[in-house]
Design a protein around this motif. Structure first.
Motif, PDB file in Angstrom:
ATOM      1  N   LYS A 112       0.832  -1.208   0.000  1.00 59.08           N
ATOM      2  CA  LYS A 112       0.000   0.000   0.000  1.00 59.08           C
ATOM      3  C   LYS A 112       0.861   1.251   0.000  1.00 59.08           C
ATOM      4  O   LYS A 112       0.481   2.269  -0.571  1.00 59.08           O
ATOM      5  N   ASP A 113       2.046   1.175   0.632  1.00 53.64           N
ATOM      6  CA  ASP A 113       2.971   2.316   0.630  1.00 53.64           C
ATOM      7  C   ASP A 113       3.360   2.701  -0.796  1.00 53.64           C
ATOM      8  O   ASP A 113       3.362   3.869  -1.143  1.00 53.64           O
ATOM      9  N   ILE A 114       3.703   1.714  -1.593  1.00 51.46           N
ATOM     10  CA  ILE A 114       4.096   1.978  -2.984  1.00 51.46           C
ATOM     11  C   ILE A 114       2.890   2.451  -3.787  1.00 51.46           C
ATOM     12  O   ILE A 114       2.976   3.431  -4.533  1.00 51.46           O
ATOM     13  N   LEU A 115       1.771   1.777  -3.627  1.00 54.97           N
ATOM     14  CA  LEU A 115       0.569   2.158  -4.392  1.00 54.97           C
ATOM     15  C   LEU A 115       0.132   3.585  -4.063  1.00 54.97           C
ATOM     16  O   LEU A 115      -0.330   4.311  -4.941  1.00 54.97           O
ATOM     17  N   SER A 116       0.312   4.008  -2.811  1.00 52.08           N
ATOM     18  CA  SER A 116      -0.088   5.368  -2.431  1.00 52.08           C
ATOM     19  C   SER A 116       0.849   6.418  -3.026  1.00 52.08           C
ATOM     20  O   SER A 116       0.462   7.568  -3.204  1.00 52.08           O
ATOM     21  N   LYS A 117       2.079   6.051  -3.336  1.00 56.96           N
ATOM     22  CA  LYS A 117       3.038   6.979  -3.948  1.00 56.96           C
ATOM     23  C   LYS A 117       2.845   7.093  -5.465  1.00 56.96           C
ATOM     24  O   LYS A 117       3.354   8.016  -6.089  1.00 56.96           O
ATOM     25  N   ALA A 118       2.128   6.150  -6.042  1.00 63.16           N
ATOM     26  CA  ALA A 118       1.982   6.101  -7.498  1.00 63.16           C
ATOM     27  C   ALA A 118       1.107   7.236  -8.014  1.00 63.16           C
ATOM     28  O   ALA A 118       0.061   7.536  -7.447  1.00 63.16           O
ATOM     29  N   ASP A 119       1.562   7.854  -9.099  1.00 70.24           N
ATOM     30  CA  ASP A 119       0.748   8.854  -9.795  1.00 70.24           C
ATOM     31  C   ASP A 119      -0.328   8.180 -10.619  1.00 70.24           C
ATOM     32  O   ASP A 119      -1.397   8.732 -10.837  1.00 70.24           O
ATOM     33  N   LYS A 120      -0.018   6.979 -11.105  1.00 68.79           N
ATOM     34  CA  LYS A 120      -0.965   6.164 -11.872  1.00 68.79           C
ATOM     35  C   LYS A 120      -0.790   4.710 -11.470  1.00 68.79           C
ATOM     36  O   LYS A 120       0.309   4.265 -11.164  1.00 68.79           O
ATOM     37  N   ARG A 121      -1.900   3.996 -11.491  1.00 68.94           N
ATOM     38  CA  ARG A 121      -1.882   2.540 -11.292  1.00 68.94           C
ATOM     39  C   ARG A 121      -2.509   1.933 -12.527  1.00 68.94           C
ATOM     40  O   ARG A 121      -3.659   2.226 -12.846  1.00 68.94           O
ATOM     41  N   ILE A 122      -1.723   1.119 -13.230  1.00 68.46           N
ATOM     42  CA  ILE A 122      -2.234   0.516 -14.452  1.00 68.46           C
ATOM     43  C   ILE A 122      -2.154  -0.999 -14.381  1.00 68.46           C
ATOM     44  O   ILE A 122      -1.377  -1.562 -13.616  1.00 68.46           O
ATOM     45  N   SER A 123      -2.987  -1.617 -15.201  1.00 62.06           N
ATOM     46  CA  SER A 123      -3.010  -3.072 -15.296  1.00 62.06           C
ATOM     47  C   SER A 123      -3.016  -3.456 -16.764  1.00 62.06           C
ATOM     48  O   SER A 123      -3.692  -2.822 -17.576  1.00 62.06           O
ATOM     49  N   PHE A 124      -2.254  -4.477 -17.099  1.00 64.78           N
ATOM     50  CA  PHE A 124      -2.278  -4.993 -18.461  1.00 64.78           C
ATOM     51  C   PHE A 124      -3.395  -5.997 -18.657  1.00 64.78           C
ATOM     52  O   PHE A 124      -3.846  -6.227 -19.760  1.00 64.78           O
ATOM     53  N   SER A 125      -3.838  -6.617 -17.552  1.00 65.13           N
ATOM     54  CA  SER A 125      -4.797  -7.710 -17.682  1.00 65.13           C
ATOM     55  C   SER A 125      -5.345  -8.081 -16.309  1.00 65.13           C
ATOM     56  O   SER A 125      -4.732  -7.787 -15.289  1.00 65.13           O
ATOM     57  N   ASP A 126      -6.483  -8.752 -16.302  1.00 68.95           N
ATOM     58  CA  ASP A 126      -7.000  -9.328 -15.058  1.00 68.95           C
ATOM     59  C   ASP A 126      -6.254 -10.608 -14.696  1.00 68.95           C
ATOM     60  O   ASP A 126      -6.372 -11.099 -13.581  1.00 68.95           O
ATOM     61  N   MET A 127      -5.522 -11.127 -15.652  1.00 69.84           N
ATOM     62  CA  MET A 127      -4.761 -12.346 -15.386  1.00 69.84           C
ATOM     63  C   MET A 127      -3.507 -12.006 -14.594  1.00 69.84           C
ATOM     64  O   MET A 127      -3.015 -10.881 -14.628  1.00 69.84           O
ATOM     65  N   THR A 128      -2.985 -12.994 -13.895  1.00 70.48           N
ATOM     66  CA  THR A 128      -1.758 -12.836 -13.132  1.00 70.48           C
ATOM     67  C   THR A 128      -0.600 -13.367 -13.956  1.00 70.48           C
ATOM     68  O   THR A 128      -0.652 -14.484 -14.461  1.00 70.48           O
ATOM     69  N   PHE A 129       0.446 -12.539 -14.105  1.00 75.01           N
ATOM     70  CA  PHE A 129       1.639 -12.933 -14.835  1.00 75.01           C
ATOM     71  C   PHE A 129       2.833 -12.931 -13.892  1.00 75.01           C
ATOM     72  O   PHE A 129       2.885 -12.127 -12.964  1.00 75.01           O
ATOM     73  N   ALA A 130       3.796 -13.781 -14.176  1.00 77.59           N
ATOM     74  CA  ALA A 130       5.057 -13.755 -13.442  1.00 77.59           C
ATOM     75  C   ALA A 130       5.736 -12.410 -13.700  1.00 77.59           C
ATOM     76  O   ALA A 130       5.570 -11.819 -14.769  1.00 77.59           O
ATOM     77  N   HIS A 131       6.490 -11.924 -12.706  1.00 77.04           N
ATOM     78  CA  HIS A 131       7.116 -10.610 -12.850  1.00 77.04           C
ATOM     79  C   HIS A 131       8.043 -10.558 -14.060  1.00 77.04           C
ATOM     80  O   HIS A 131       8.197  -9.517 -14.691  1.00 77.04           O
ATOM     81  N   GLN A 132       8.646 -11.685 -14.418  1.00 77.58           N
ATOM     82  CA  GLN A 132       9.513 -11.714 -15.591  1.00 77.58           C
ATOM     83  C   GLN A 132       8.711 -11.406 -16.859  1.00 77.58           C
ATOM     84  O   GLN A 132       9.151 -10.650 -17.726  1.00 77.58           O
ATOM     85  N   MET A 133       7.541 -12.008 -16.950  1.00 77.76           N
ATOM     86  CA  MET A 133       6.684 -11.804 -18.116  1.00 77.76           C
ATOM     87  C   MET A 133       6.177 -10.360 -18.175  1.00 77.76           C
ATOM     88  O   MET A 133       6.120  -9.759 -19.256  1.00 77.76           O
ATOM     89  N   VAL A 134       5.838  -9.798 -17.028  1.00 80.22           N
ATOM     90  CA  VAL A 134       5.356  -8.413 -17.002  1.00 80.22           C
ATOM     91  C   VAL A 134       6.453  -7.473 -17.494  1.00 80.22           C
ATOM     92  O   VAL A 134       6.191  -6.535 -18.253  1.00 80.22           O
ATOM     93  N   ARG A 135       7.682  -7.733 -17.093  1.00 83.33           N
ATOM     94  CA  ARG A 135       8.787  -6.884 -17.544  1.00 83.33           C
ATOM     95  C   ARG A 135       8.938  -6.955 -19.066  1.00 83.33           C
ATOM     96  O   ARG A 135       9.111  -5.939 -19.725  1.00 83.33           O
ATOM     97  N   VAL A 136       8.844  -8.159 -19.612  1.00 84.28           N
ATOM     98  CA  VAL A 136       8.923  -8.331 -21.065  1.00 84.28           C
ATOM     99  C   VAL A 136       7.761  -7.597 -21.739  1.00 84.28           C
ATOM    100  O   VAL A 136       7.965  -6.863 -22.716  1.00 84.28           O
ATOM    101  N   LEU A 137       6.551  -7.769 -21.233  1.00 80.84           N
ATOM    102  CA  LEU A 137       5.383  -7.102 -21.826  1.00 80.84           C
ATOM    103  C   LEU A 137       5.527  -5.583 -21.793  1.00 80.84           C
ATOM    104  O   LEU A 137       5.238  -4.893 -22.773  1.00 80.84           O
ATOM    105  N   LEU A 138       5.956  -5.061 -20.657  1.00 83.06           N
ATOM    106  CA  LEU A 138       6.114  -3.617 -20.521  1.00 83.06           C
ATOM    107  C   LEU A 138       7.156  -3.082 -21.502  1.00 83.06           C
ATOM    108  O   LEU A 138       6.905  -2.103 -22.213  1.00 83.06           O
ATOM    109  N   LEU A 139       8.309  -3.713 -21.554  1.00 79.26           N
ATOM    110  CA  LEU A 139       9.356  -3.259 -22.469  1.00 79.26           C
ATOM    111  C   LEU A 139       8.918  -3.386 -23.931  1.00 79.26           C
ATOM    112  O   LEU A 139       9.220  -2.521 -24.756  1.00 79.26           O
TER     113      LEU A 139
END
Length: 147
Positions: A112-139
């Motif tokens: 919650k500390d990090i989420l409260s500092k965020a200017d935006k909170r975004i989601s790519f999907s309702d599905m859960t991805f491994a952090h490695q996959m999220v990094r690849v998707l974001l890049l």
């Protein structure tokens, strides 16, 4: 500058190769930096208290990497669903004035500390991805937007 702060390391060679390729594409137009913070080891079936402790430790490591004037975008499954046009607008509107920092959490997401500092909170999907996959998707998305 674009920064990505991610909990955990990329261990898989195939992910590392894709990530390196996308970083090279992005670096032709914008400076990008990917920072990894140590992910806490977890036990099977951790209690809520143990999860909160893990999130706190990871959160403390992330916070040390932030500057007060960063434009922070938290990747959060409960964030606003985002498509390429929204992401493009976020980059275009903010990259000139400030560092854009994307934060990718670990196994239990972001505190919650990090989420409260965020200017935006975004989601790519309702599905859960491994952090490695999220990094690849974001890049991948950032690289496709800027070319």
């Amino acid at each position: 500058m674009i920064k990505i702060i991610a909990v955990g390391k990329i261990k898989e060679d195939y992910f590392r190769k894709i990530i390196e390729e996308k970083i090279n594409i992005i670096n032709k137009r914008y400076k990008i930096e990917v920072m990894e913070v140590y992910d806490e080891k977890t036990i099977d079936n951790p209690s809520d208290k143990e999860k909160r402790m893990i999130l706190k430790k990871e959160s403390d490591r992330i916070i040390k990497k932030l500057n007060h004037d960063d434009f922070i975008i938290a990747l959060d499954i409960e964030g606003k669903k985002t498509d390429e046009k929204v992401l493009e607008r976020l980059l275009r509107d903010n990259i000139i004035d400030r560092n854009i920092v994307f934060i990718i959490g670990g196994s239990f997401g972001l505190s919650k500390d990090i989420l409260s500092k965020a200017d935006k909170r975004i989601s790519f999907s309702d599905m859960t991805f491994a952090h490695q996959m999220v990094r690849v998707l974001l890049l991948y998305e950032i690289a496709s937007i800027i070319i």
